[in-house]
Motif scaffolding. Structure first.
Motif, PDB file in Angstrom:
ATOM      1  N   TYR A  74     -51.809  56.539  53.009  1.00  0.00           N
ATOM      2  CA  TYR A  74     -50.350  56.500  53.189  1.00  0.00           C
ATOM      3  C   TYR A  74     -49.668  57.833  53.436  1.00  0.00           C
ATOM      4  O   TYR A  74     -48.510  57.845  53.864  1.00  0.00           O
ATOM      5  N   LYS A  96     -51.857  50.255  58.459  1.00  0.00           N
ATOM      6  CA  LYS A  96     -50.754  51.145  58.110  1.00  0.00           C
ATOM      7  C   LYS A  96     -51.129  52.190  57.052  1.00  0.00           C
ATOM      8  O   LYS A  96     -50.428  53.172  56.871  1.00  0.00           O
ATOM      9  N   HIS A 133     -49.662  38.772  49.300  1.00  0.00           N
ATOM     10  CA  HIS A 133     -49.906  40.199  49.040  1.00  0.00           C
ATOM     11  C   HIS A 133     -49.050  40.557  47.837  1.00  0.00           C
ATOM     12  O   HIS A 133     -47.836  40.373  47.852  1.00  0.00           O
ATOM     13  N   GLY A 143     -53.628  45.668  47.069  1.00  0.00           N
ATOM     14  CA  GLY A 143     -53.128  45.893  45.710  1.00  0.00           C
ATOM     15  C   GLY A 143     -54.083  46.608  44.783  1.00  0.00           C
ATOM     16  O   GLY A 143     -53.669  47.158  43.757  1.00  0.00           O
ATOM     17  N   GLU A 155     -56.046  44.571  59.444  1.00  0.00           N
ATOM     18  CA  GLU A 155     -54.749  43.922  59.227  1.00  0.00           C
ATOM     19  C   GLU A 155     -53.714  44.780  59.918  1.00  0.00           C
ATOM     20  O   GLU A 155     -53.720  46.003  59.766  1.00  0.00           O
ATOM     21  N   PRO A 180     -56.038  47.374  56.213  1.00  0.00           N
ATOM     22  CA  PRO A 180     -54.647  47.427  56.671  1.00  0.00           C
ATOM     23  C   PRO A 180     -54.374  48.738  57.399  1.00  0.00           C
ATOM     24  O   PRO A 180     -54.430  49.812  56.799  1.00  0.00           O
ATOM     25  N   GLU A 198     -57.375  42.592  51.710  1.00  0.00           N
ATOM     26  CA  GLU A 198     -56.869  43.653  52.591  1.00  0.00           C
ATOM     27  C   GLU A 198     -56.628  44.925  51.787  1.00  0.00           C
ATOM     28  O   GLU A 198     -55.513  45.384  51.673  1.00  0.00           O
ATOM     29  N   HIS A 199     -57.687  45.457  51.216  1.00  0.00           N
ATOM     30  CA  HIS A 199     -57.515  46.657  50.405  1.00  0.00           C
ATOM     31  C   HIS A 199     -57.476  47.895  51.280  1.00  0.00           C
ATOM     32  O   HIS A 199     -58.379  48.124  52.070  1.00  0.00           O
ATOM     33  N   GLY A 200     -56.437  48.666  51.146  1.00  0.00           N
ATOM     34  CA  GLY A 200     -56.290  49.853  51.975  1.00  0.00           C
ATOM     35  C   GLY A 200     -56.385  51.124  51.165  1.00  0.00           C
ATOM     36  O   GLY A 200     -57.247  51.982  51.390  1.00  0.00           O
ATOM     37  N   ARG A 201     -55.509  51.229  50.192  1.00  0.00           N
ATOM     38  CA  ARG A 201     -55.461  52.428  49.355  1.00  0.00           C
ATOM     39  C   ARG A 201     -56.829  52.733  48.749  1.00  0.00           C
ATOM     40  O   ARG A 201     -57.313  53.857  48.809  1.00  0.00           O
ATOM     41  N   SER A 219     -48.687  47.032  46.419  1.00  0.00           N
ATOM     42  CA  SER A 219     -49.718  48.050  46.350  1.00  0.00           C
ATOM     43  C   SER A 219     -49.877  48.600  44.933  1.00  0.00           C
ATOM     44  O   SER A 219     -48.977  48.485  44.112  1.00  0.00           O
TER      45      SER A 219
HETATM   46  C1  LIG Z   1     -49.792  47.383  52.780  1.00  0.00           C
HETATM   47  C2  LIG Z   1     -50.504  46.125  52.823  1.00  0.00           C
HETATM   48  C3  LIG Z   1     -51.810  46.042  52.321  1.00  0.00           C
HETATM   49  C4  LIG Z   1     -52.529  47.211  51.685  1.00  0.00           C
HETATM   50  O1  LIG Z   1     -52.278  47.325  50.339  1.00  0.00           O
HETATM   51  P1  LIG Z   1     -53.126  48.363  49.441  1.00  0.00           P
HETATM   52  O2  LIG Z   1     -52.429  48.318  48.157  1.00  0.00           O
HETATM   53  O3  LIG Z   1     -53.047  49.674  50.115  1.00  0.00           O
HETATM   54  O4  LIG Z   1     -54.494  47.869  49.342  1.00  0.00           O
HETATM   55  C5  LIG Z   1     -52.463  44.845  52.443  1.00  0.00           C
HETATM   56  N1  LIG Z   1     -51.864  43.767  52.987  1.00  0.00           N
HETATM   57  C6  LIG Z   1     -50.596  43.812  53.466  1.00  0.00           C
HETATM   58  C7  LIG Z   1     -49.994  42.604  54.049  1.00  0.00           C
HETATM   59  C8  LIG Z   1     -49.872  44.986  53.384  1.00  0.00           C
HETATM   60  O5  LIG Z   1     -48.626  45.017  53.841  1.00  0.00           O
END
Ligand SMILES: *Cc1c(COP(=O)(O)O)cnc(C)c1O
Length: 646
Positions: free
Chosen positions: A554, A114, A261, A301, A137, A112, A349-352, A264
């Motif tokens: 973030y 963002k 989703h 998440g 994403e 992701p 979609e793991h970002g953190r 987070s």
């Molecule tokens: C923010 C977001 C994520 C990322 O979530 P994390 O908890 O950082 O892994 C994934 N998918 C969508 C749609 C988001 O808005």
């Protein structure tokens, strides 16, 4: 239903380090370090970006090397190899789960944007993720074009979320012409109608996804991004309608993805399981109505254990990455088997969890402010005959392990009297200075005696907070760790050196913004959190550096320019297989000119205004020729300077 039982890969990653020296214990590096961070025999913080013992970066060495070249903190040290490690271990966790539960489908990830949108990060992830068809994403037009410019593999997905205007939709639909798989994920039936219509106009058949709102919620700070009242996605009624619309438009084969989703930093695995179960069920039922949907996207998440407690506390998680992956794979496999539908390609979609570990902020302590600290000899010189001051002298003299609580109350009273006398004009500055010194000195003794109490009452516990020194550091909390300010998010803080030296002081950390909110006064602790941190006294002529860790997710874009302190310098650091350190060219942080420009000043106009004023004053004979040049030179040098203290 049996519960997944994999244990093989659930053991926490083997730390690359032996235990840190006892003096470093208060920082809890073993708990939150995740095998990346440790302490070497010199007492310096080290980073093992690939978790390999022997391949560690000595953080102090990197800092010194840059200071020598006039690149001074604050700066971010980034470890791109940590991104690679996170990516491959996440991928591996799913591969393990797929094998263990004989899941008849595959898993692909998407980052992701963002979470941290810097181009070097996207490039790194795109390159190291090619082997796993790792995608992106996005949630806005800007993120979409950035994503389209990245060297993804041909089968990688670009998941397009968020509300979309015409150009966003057009660009997403035309991505196929670039050989990119951009899935247009729609939020509601109106969005869907517009999407179908535009697709027809453009004669495109873009893959479509539907974002579905679950009734089970996530857990933790962001649980509101899920559940029946969430801002995002379709409820059941909308979903049924959307499926009918797609069918009627003859676009059945275009519906490629269902998306969820759960919010987070999910801290409680039980809530996540519930959500996966519901998601899998919605998927299966939708497929049974005649749609061959390839992807089930379960969003992000996955948490990061910021406080190292391994619990369902707000900034931790009560599960491992492997357990999380197992639960996703097992649940979806199980539900699809019982419903008799094909197992989907699972998208996450793991970002953190990918980005958090890779960046740390280095700051230098500029000064330490300790309440009422002054050389005793200096105070003794002050002869005061003021009543409250004399009383305070007596209190300080007679205090002991038995009477300290009573003496504390007396001291509070005398201090109140002293303040009133001063307000009425009966006390001089020197009397007041002496009185205050005596008061704080008493408090220090009271704190000392009271720490030995079994049940220390709150008024005495509060003394620790009152007495904590303020370590003033060259950085802006608003810019570099906004989540601390926004919702008290804890981040680990640790000195990068002197870690084999017992920290004898306690302090809070203040930034250099003119805002009292710019204070870090909650620190990770085994139990919940602590309101001051163990630190070392400054040594004359020697810098003292601290690191804020786990800032990779973030923090950068959410940060703001409070007081016009802008982005900090960023430096990439890595380590080669032969143990050599590789350090990238620093990406300079904002100059004064940059931040003025960002707020629509014209830096040249600012300089011209100063110049005109100087010329006027010179014309009036108020200024010599040399003065004019000197002031102008100062102003123009300042414009090009780093916004932070240098
Ligand atoms: C923010 C977001 C994520 C990322 O979530 P994390 O908890 O950082 O892994 C994934 N998918 C969508 C749609 C988001 O808005």
């Amino acid at each position: 239903m049996p519960v997944p039982t994999t244990d093989s890969a659930q053991a926490p990653p083997k730390p690359a380090y032996a235990s840190p020296p006892g003096a470093a214990r208060p920082y809890g590096i073993d708990s939150w370090g995740f095998g990346f961070f440790g302490v070497n025999t010199a007492g310096h913080l080290t980073v093992a970006p690939s978790k390999i013992r022997g391949l560690e970066v000595d953080v102090l060495e990197v800092v010194r090397e840059h200071v020598r070249k006039q690149v001074c903190p604050p700066f971010l040290l980034r470890f791109p190899q940590i991104l690679d490690e996170r990516l491959s271990s996440l991928h591996q966790a799913f591969a393990n789960a797929i094998e263990e539960f004989r899941y008849p489908g595959r898993h692909i990830g998407a980052y992701p944007v963002k979470v941290n949108q810097r181009p070097d990060i996207l490039h790194r992830l795109a390159n190291s993720g090619r082997a796993f068809d790792y995608g992106l994403e996005v949630g806005s037009k800007a993120e979409l074009v950035a994503a389209l410019s990245m060297p993804l593999s041909d089968s990688a997905l670009i998941a397009c979320n968020g509300l979309k205007d015409d150009l966003y939709l057009r660009m997403a639909m035309q991505a196929s012409k670039l050989g990119r798989q951009a899935v247009v994920i729609v939020e509601d039936t109106q969005d869907l109608a517009r999407t179908l219509q535009l697709a027809q106009t453009l004669s495109e058949r873009p893959p479509i996804g539907l974002r579905v709102r679950l009734s089970s919620r996530g857990s933790g700070k962001w649980e509101d991004s899920c559940g029946e009242f969430a801002k995002f996605g379709m409820g059941t009624l909308d979903l049924v309608q959307a499926l009918d619309m797609i069918r009627e438009a003859g676009g059945g084969s275009q519906l490629r993805m269902l998306h969820f989703h759960i919010g987070s930093q999910v801290n409680d695995i039980r809530r996540a399981k519930q959500a996966f179960k519901e998601a899998a069920r919605v998927y299966a039922k939708a497929v049974q109505t005649g749609f061959d949907i390839e992807y089930l996207n379960v969003g992000g998440g996955l948490g990061v254990d910021y406080d190292g407690s391994g619990t369902a506390s707000e900034f931790s998680m009560n599960y491992t990455v492997q357990e999380f992956s197992n639960d996703i794979v097992y649940t979806i496999g199980e539900v699809c088997a019982t419903e008799g539908v094909r197992a989907p390609t699972i998208v996450t979609e793991h970002g953190r969890a990918v980005a958090a570990y890779h960046a740390m902020l280095i700051v230098e302590v500029r000064k330490v402010v300790t309440p009422g600290l002054a050389p005793a000899e200096y105070i003794e010189e002050i002869r005061s005959v003021a009543e409250p001051v004399l009383e305070l002298v007596d209190i300080a003299r007679g205090i002991n392990a038995k009477n300290f609580r009573e003496r504390y109350h007396d001291a509070l009273q005398q201090r109140r009297d002293m303040t009133s006398l001063f307000e009425l004009g009966y006390l001089g500055l020197r009397d007041k200075a002496k009185g205050e010194w005596l008061f704080w000195n008493t408090c220090r003794q009271v704190a000392h005696f009271s720490r030995k109490m079994k049940d220390r009452p709150k008024e005495l516990k509060d003394l620790d907070e009152m007495l904590a020194s303020k370590y003033v550091c060259n950085f802006s909390m608003f810019q570099s760790m906004p989540d601390f300010w926004a919702f008290d998010q804890l981040f680990p803080v640790i000195p990068i050196h002197r870690l084999n030296e017992v920290p004898t002081e306690r302090g809070v950390i203040c930034d250099i913004t003119c805002d009292s909110d710019g204070t870090v006064d909650r620190f990770v602790d085994i139990k919940h959190f602590k309101s001051s941190l163990e630190l070392h006294p400054l040594r004359p002529g020697e810098p003292y550096y601290l690191a804020f860790l786990l800032l990779g997710a973030y923090q950068e874009t959410l940060g703001d320019m409070h007081n016009l302190f802008g982005a900090v310098t960023a430096i990439d650091v890595g380590i080669e297989p032969d143990g050599h350190r590789s350090v990238g060219t620093p990406i300079r942080g904002n100059s004064v000119r940059d931040v003025l420009g960002a707020f629509r000043y014209e830096p040249e106009e600012v300089l011209n205004a100063i110049s005109r004023r100087l010329a006027d004053r010179k014309a009036q004979g108020l200024l010599g020729q040399g003065d004019e040049h000197e002031v102008l030179a100062t102003a123009s040098r300042l414009l090009d300077d780093y916004t932070y203290l240098v």
